[in-house]
Design a protein around this motif. Structure first.
Motif, short mmCIF file in Angstrom:
data_model
loop_
_atom_site.label_atom_id
_atom_site.label_comp_id
_atom_site.label_asym_id
_atom_site.label_seq_id
_atom_site.Cartn_x
_atom_site.Cartn_y
_atom_site.Cartn_z
N SER A 229 12.58 -118.36 11.71
CA SER A 229 11.83 -119.33 11.73
C SER A 229 10.20 -118.91 11.32
N GLY A 230 9.96 -117.63 11.28
CA GLY A 230 8.48 -117.24 11.23
C GLY A 230 7.45 -117.45 12.36
N ALA A 231 8.07 -118.30 13.29
CA ALA A 231 7.06 -118.61 14.63
C ALA A 231 6.99 -117.53 15.44
N GLU A 232 5.90 -117.59 16.24
CA GLU A 232 5.53 -116.59 17.34
C GLU A 232 6.30 -117.08 18.20
N GLU A 233 7.19 -116.07 19.10
CA GLU A 233 7.64 -116.56 20.60
C GLU A 233 7.75 -115.29 21.42
N GLU A 234 7.82 -115.69 22.68
CA GLU A 234 7.99 -114.60 23.68
C GLU A 234 9.54 -114.37 24.00
N ARG A 235 9.71 -112.99 23.96
CA ARG A 235 10.84 -112.45 23.99
C ARG A 235 11.10 -111.36 25.11
N GLN A 236 12.09 -111.80 25.98
CA GLN A 236 12.15 -110.82 27.24
C GLN A 236 12.70 -109.35 26.63
N MET A 237 12.21 -108.37 27.29
CA MET A 237 12.72 -107.15 27.13
C MET A 237 13.29 -106.33 28.42
N ILE A 238 13.02 -106.74 29.47
CA ILE A 238 13.00 -106.05 30.89
C ILE A 238 13.44 -107.31 31.69
N GLY A 239 14.51 -106.99 32.74
CA GLY A 239 14.68 -107.96 33.88
C GLY A 239 15.45 -107.05 34.99
N VAL A 240 14.72 -106.48 35.97
CA VAL A 240 15.06 -105.48 37.01
C VAL A 240 14.54 -105.68 38.38
N ALA A 241 15.25 -105.62 39.36
CA ALA A 241 14.98 -105.31 40.71
C ALA A 241 14.37 -104.07 40.90
N LEU A 242 13.10 -104.19 41.55
CA LEU A 242 12.49 -102.62 41.81
C LEU A 242 13.24 -102.06 43.23
N ARG A 243 13.19 -100.93 43.35
CA ARG A 243 13.60 -100.28 44.70
C ARG A 243 12.51 -101.12 45.72
N PRO A 244 12.73 -101.12 46.89
CA PRO A 244 12.02 -101.64 47.81
C PRO A 244 10.61 -101.14 47.87
N LEU A 245 9.71 -101.86 47.83
CA LEU A 245 8.43 -101.45 47.87
C LEU A 245 7.79 -101.14 49.41
N PRO A 246 7.03 -100.30 49.86
CA PRO A 246 6.39 -99.84 51.15
C PRO A 246 5.65 -101.17 51.71
N ASP A 247 5.35 -101.12 52.95
CA ASP A 247 4.46 -102.38 53.37
C ASP A 247 3.17 -102.24 52.81
N GLN A 248 2.63 -101.04 52.20
CA GLN A 248 1.31 -101.08 51.87
C GLN A 248 1.33 -102.15 50.44
N ALA A 249 0.44 -103.06 50.83
CA ALA A 249 0.59 -104.08 49.80
C ALA A 249 -0.46 -104.19 48.58
N GLU A 250 -1.62 -103.14 49.01
CA GLU A 250 -2.58 -102.97 47.95
C GLU A 250 -2.01 -102.24 46.76
N ALA A 251 -2.53 -102.30 45.62
CA ALA A 251 -2.28 -101.71 44.42
C ALA A 251 -3.45 -102.02 43.23
N ILE A 252 -3.41 -100.80 42.45
CA ILE A 252 -4.42 -101.00 41.33
C ILE A 252 -3.70 -100.85 40.26
N LEU A 253 -4.01 -101.18 38.86
CA LEU A 253 -3.57 -101.01 37.71
C LEU A 253 -4.10 -99.96 36.85
N GLY A 254 -3.29 -99.41 35.94
CA GLY A 254 -3.68 -98.34 35.14
C GLY A 254 -2.97 -98.28 34.13
N PHE A 255 -3.45 -97.70 33.02
CA PHE A 255 -3.01 -97.39 31.68
C PHE A 255 -2.85 -95.70 31.48
N ALA A 256 -1.76 -95.18 31.08
CA ALA A 256 -1.64 -93.86 30.44
C ALA A 256 -1.07 -93.65 29.43
#
Length: 333
Positions: A229-256
């Motif tokens: 169609s030539g139209a821009e669309e959002e396409r899903q690449m990933i859908g996965v359950a993470l392993r259980p996260l620790p109770d520590q709820a605070e996180a920060i974001l980074g790029f590498a």
């Protein structure tokens, strides 16, 4: 049919209490680097660069087409990983460098901590191998090594190699070493065909990514052009359950991003972080006007207890649909 005040109050209260996840407070952080500054820290080869000559203005440059580079950037504002929903959006480019084939790739890292100096290994480590704390990441990998997971093509051939049946891929890593351990999931394992990141990056058109985390389930989307169609669309690449996260709820974001013997440009811009947390349901005491038609589109004012000024409340269902915002005085607009 019209409803009395008591009936209208009951109906609205039921709507608000039936789905508490529908009203939420959103904490947002947005960074487009236009002030040539970062509320966080740059590590290694990472730097803020002006690309006005090619129309892109200031952006975050993680590697600059040299061998054995490792660059990272951390945003210091924490967010709650146990929020109802966390969304991260950004634009990125992976462009050819000075080597015959580009390498290695870019990681979006969710660090379960606040260490602004945290960094993993270069090369195939993608900045997360031997990471000094718990994390999970979404990586855009352009050079396979020895990952042994379903849907990952044989190692050793870069995705841009002439005649290669391989494509670039998206992968999710959690507390692991990308070149050594199987990822939680790849785009191929999910059943998605990832685009050639480098071919798109070389046009200077950004790839837009959205990462959503909800109840421990991670989804990754890329905004792409539909070839039919030539139209821009959002396409899903990933859908996965993470392993259980620790109770520590605070996180920060980074790029590498990292390079090895082969190299590339890895660049990021227009980063936004949104963390929505559930609000407690309010108690509605009265509604005005006193008569509200169920036919819809009648404006009403709600009065009650538990309305919080910093929250936006959403009503779902019929006939009342829309968003209401509580003012500082407790009035619902």
């Amino acid at each position: 049919l019209p409803m009395t005040t008591r009936q209208a109050t009951f109906a609205l209260a039921a709507l608000l209490s039936a789905a508490p996840g529908l009203y939420a407070k959103e904490a947002a952080a947005v960074e487009n680097f236009e002030d040539n500054d970062l509320a966080g820290r740059l590590l290694g080869s990472a730097q803020l660069e002006s690309h006005a000559a090619d129309g892109r203005s200031f952006l975050l440059s993680l590697t600059q087409a040299a061998s054995s580079q490792l660059g990272a950037a951390w945003f210091e504002q924490p967010f709650d990983l146990h929020a109802s929903k966390v969304e991260v959006e950004f634009d990125f480019w992976i462009r050819s460098g000075s080597s015959v084939h580009p390498a290695e790739g870019l990681s979006v890292i969710f660090q379960l901590g606040d260490n602004l100096d945290a960094l993993g290994d270069a090369g195939a480590g993608l900045g997360t191998c031997n990471f000094p704390g718990p994390y999970f990441s979404v990586a855009f990998d352009i050079w396979h090594n020895s990952e042994a997971s379903a849907g990952v093509e044989p190692p050793g051939t870069p995705c841009s190699a002439a005649g290669s049946p391989r494509t670039c891929h998206v992968e999710v890593n959690q507390d692991s070493c990308p070149w050594q351990d199987p990822p939680l999931q790849t785009s191929a394992g999910f059943g998605a065909v990832a685009p050639d990141f480098v071919a798109i990056g070389n046009t200077l058109e950004p790839l837009h990514c959205r990462i959503a985390l909800e109840d421990g389930f991670l989804s990754v989307f890329l905004r792409l052009i539909n070839p039919v169609s030539g139209a821009e669309e959002e396409r899903q690449m990933i859908g996965v359950a993470l392993r259980p996260l620790p109770d520590q709820a605070e996180a920060i974001l980074g790029f590498a991003a990292s390079t090895g013997g082969a190299n590339a440009f890895h660049e990021v811009d227009n980063v936004s972080i949104r963390a929505a947390t559930a609000a407690p349901p309010p108690v509605i005491e009265s509604v005005s006007p006193t008569l509200v038609s169920t036919a819809g589109n009648t404006a009403v004012t709600l009065h009650g207890l538990g309305f919080l000024p910093e929250y936006t409340y959403r009503l779902g269902g019929q006939p009342l649909v829309g968003a209401i915002t509580v003012g500082a005085g407790g009035t619902v607009v």
